[in-house]
Write an enzyme that holds these catalytic residues in place. Structure first.
Site, PDB file in Angstrom:
ATOM      1  N   THR A 153      46.509  25.077  43.754  1.00  0.00           N
ATOM      2  CA  THR A 153      47.774  25.516  43.148  1.00  0.00           C
ATOM      3  C   THR A 153      48.491  26.534  44.038  1.00  0.00           C
ATOM      4  OG1 THR A 153      46.375  25.604  41.170  1.00  0.00           O
ATOM      5  CG2 THR A 153      48.710  26.155  40.891  1.00  0.00           C
ATOM      6  N   HIS A 167      48.566  24.589  34.234  1.00  0.00           N
ATOM      7  CA  HIS A 167      47.329  23.802  34.278  1.00  0.00           C
ATOM      8  C   HIS A 167      47.239  22.873  33.064  1.00  0.00           C
ATOM      9  CE1 HIS A 167      45.815  26.016  37.632  1.00  0.00           C
ATOM     10  NE2 HIS A 167      45.473  27.096  36.987  1.00  0.00           N
TER      11      HIS A 167
HETATM   12  P1  A3P Z   1      38.019  27.460  47.733  1.00  0.00           P
HETATM   13  O1  A3P Z   1      37.451  28.273  46.623  1.00  0.00           O
HETATM   14  O2  A3P Z   1      37.261  26.174  47.940  1.00  0.00           O
HETATM   15  O3  A3P Z   1      38.185  28.215  48.985  1.00  0.00           O
HETATM   16  P2  A3P Z   1      43.954  27.401  43.128  1.00  0.00           P
HETATM   17  O4  A3P Z   1      45.038  27.918  43.992  1.00  0.00           O
HETATM   18  O5  A3P Z   1      44.311  26.185  42.353  1.00  0.00           O
HETATM   19  O6  A3P Z   1      43.381  28.489  42.302  1.00  0.00           O
HETATM   20  O7  A3P Z   1      42.807  26.880  44.106  1.00  0.00           O
HETATM   21  C1  A3P Z   1      42.092  27.801  44.902  1.00  0.00           C
HETATM   22  C2  A3P Z   1      41.442  27.029  46.022  1.00  0.00           C
HETATM   23  O8  A3P Z   1      42.456  26.646  46.952  1.00  0.00           O
HETATM   24  C3  A3P Z   1      40.463  27.902  46.772  1.00  0.00           C
HETATM   25  O9  A3P Z   1      39.482  26.997  47.289  1.00  0.00           O
HETATM   26  C4  A3P Z   1      41.350  28.482  47.848  1.00  0.00           C
HETATM   27  O10 A3P Z   1      40.646  29.003  48.948  1.00  0.00           O
HETATM   28  C5  A3P Z   1      42.189  27.265  48.215  1.00  0.00           C
HETATM   29  N1  A3P Z   1      43.456  27.635  48.856  1.00  0.00           N
HETATM   30  C6  A3P Z   1      44.348  28.574  48.452  1.00  0.00           C
HETATM   31  N2  A3P Z   1      45.374  28.656  49.316  1.00  0.00           N
HETATM   32  C7  A3P Z   1      45.127  27.746  50.285  1.00  0.00           C
HETATM   33  C8  A3P Z   1      45.823  27.358  51.479  1.00  0.00           C
HETATM   34  N3  A3P Z   1      46.960  27.927  51.849  1.00  0.00           N
HETATM   35  N4  A3P Z   1      45.278  26.381  52.232  1.00  0.00           N
HETATM   36  C9  A3P Z   1      44.109  25.790  51.880  1.00  0.00           C
HETATM   37  N5  A3P Z   1      43.415  26.120  50.772  1.00  0.00           N
HETATM   38  C10 A3P Z   1      43.910  27.089  49.987  1.00  0.00           C
END
Ligand code: A3P
Length: 294
Positions: free
Chosen positions: A46, A106
């Site tokens: 997200t 979500h």
């Molecule tokens: P990991 O815990 O596997 O590192 P959300 O944003 O839906 O909460 O999801 C979080 C997940 O997306 C985390 O995964 C986070 O590190 C990853 N994430 C957040 N920003 C990101 C980016 N710019 N590029 C790649 N992954 C990213």
């Protein structure tokens, strides 16, 4: 849809009026035709999608190097409808958001407010391999509580049984995927893994879908690469505002939303029998749809 609350995080949300927030959002949110709603299952990318969508849509308003991303957290720029805006408000004042507004949610497709489903506002959905999503969420919950992760086997059992606040991940993804097939102009379906593999193509396709395609001149000037860099894991993680900021209303540290950002990290946690079990469930539940790449 029946919500089943099994872990501490879920219980906290229940006590913290999260259910009420979802209901208020569902009952009272009035979508505008130009709105863009970013829909995801938690921990599916997200934050990345927020960065990309905000940057693509606002690139003519700000020089990329002066983007508000540098000074304002992504969760403030693109708040969650249920977890932020409607958390303690039946009818929050949304006037400070100028059109085109970008919000995140979500909430499963079936629970989206009618004004989103029936207006011409657009939805972007990003899904992620459920094994990586599971590990990401399991570790995220521990970080937000400043504790060691809970028992992996127990948490895994719940995930395999689809016992999660927003319902089973496969049902969440499948409903948005089906809707994206039926209404391709309304719902754009992306995968975290595709973003990792070919971010340039995803940026171009996302910009097309959002109605602000990149011009040939922009492509020549390297705007795609600039957007990609500005929204990249390393860049966002190292911003001061990420290190010090908190999410819009739920108080979670912004840094918690960026952990490792990799594909396949589940291999460092799940046993072969665990991964085989969840993969089999996913394959069965998603047969003939988004299965192959999930
Ligand atoms: P990991 O815990 O596997 O590192 P959300 O944003 O839906 O909460 O999801 C979080 C997940 O997306 C985390 O995964 C986070 O590190 C990853 N994430 C957040 N920003 C990101 C980016 N710019 N590029 C790649 N992954 C990213």
């Amino acid at each position: 849809m029946v919500f089943i609350f099994m872990n501490i995080m879920d219980l906290l949300w229940v006590q913290g009026t999260c259910i009420n927030a979802v209901i208020s959002f569902q009952k009272h949110f009035q979508a505008q035709e130009s709105d863009v709603i970013l829909a995801t299952y938690p921990k599916s990318g997200t934050t990345w999608l927020k960065a990309l969508t905000f940057t693509i849509m606002n690139r003519s308003r700000f020089e990329l190097q002066n983007s508000p991303l540098h000074t304002t957290t992504l969760h403030q720029l693109v708040p969650f409808l249920e977890f932020d805006l409607y958390l303690n408000h039946q009818s929050p004042n949304l006037e400070c958001f100028s059109a085109p507004r970008i919000f995140a949610t979500h909430v499963p497709h079936a629970l989206l407010p009618g004004s989103i489903l029936n207006s011409s506002c657009r939805i972007v959905y990003v899904c992620r391999n459920p094994l990586d999503q599971f590990i990401s969420e399991w570790l995220f919950i521990a970080r937000t509580q400043d504790k060691e992760p809970s028992d992996l086997a127990e948490a895994f059992e719940r995930a395999c049984n689809g016992i999660q606040f927003f319902g089973p991940i496969w049902e969440h993804a499948l409903c948005y995927w089906k809707a994206s097939i039926e209404q391709p102009d309304k719902i754009f379906f992306l995968k975290y893994e595709d973003l990792k593999e070919d971010i340039a193509s995803c940026i171009n396709r996302l910009a097309d879908f959002l109605g602000c395609p990149l011009s040939e001149e922009e492509v020549t000037q390297g705007v795609v690469e600039e957007i990609s860099k500005l929204c990249s894991f390393d860049y966002i993680k190292n911003l001061e505002v990420t290190k010090t900021g908190r999410a819009y209303a739920n108080g979670v540290k912004n840094s918690h939303y960026l952990r490792k950002g990799e594909v396949g990290d589940w291999k460092n946690y799940l046993t072969p029998s665990m991964s085989e079990r969840l993969e089999k469930i996913i394959e069965e539940k998603l047969a003939g749809s988004v299965t192959k790449s999930l």
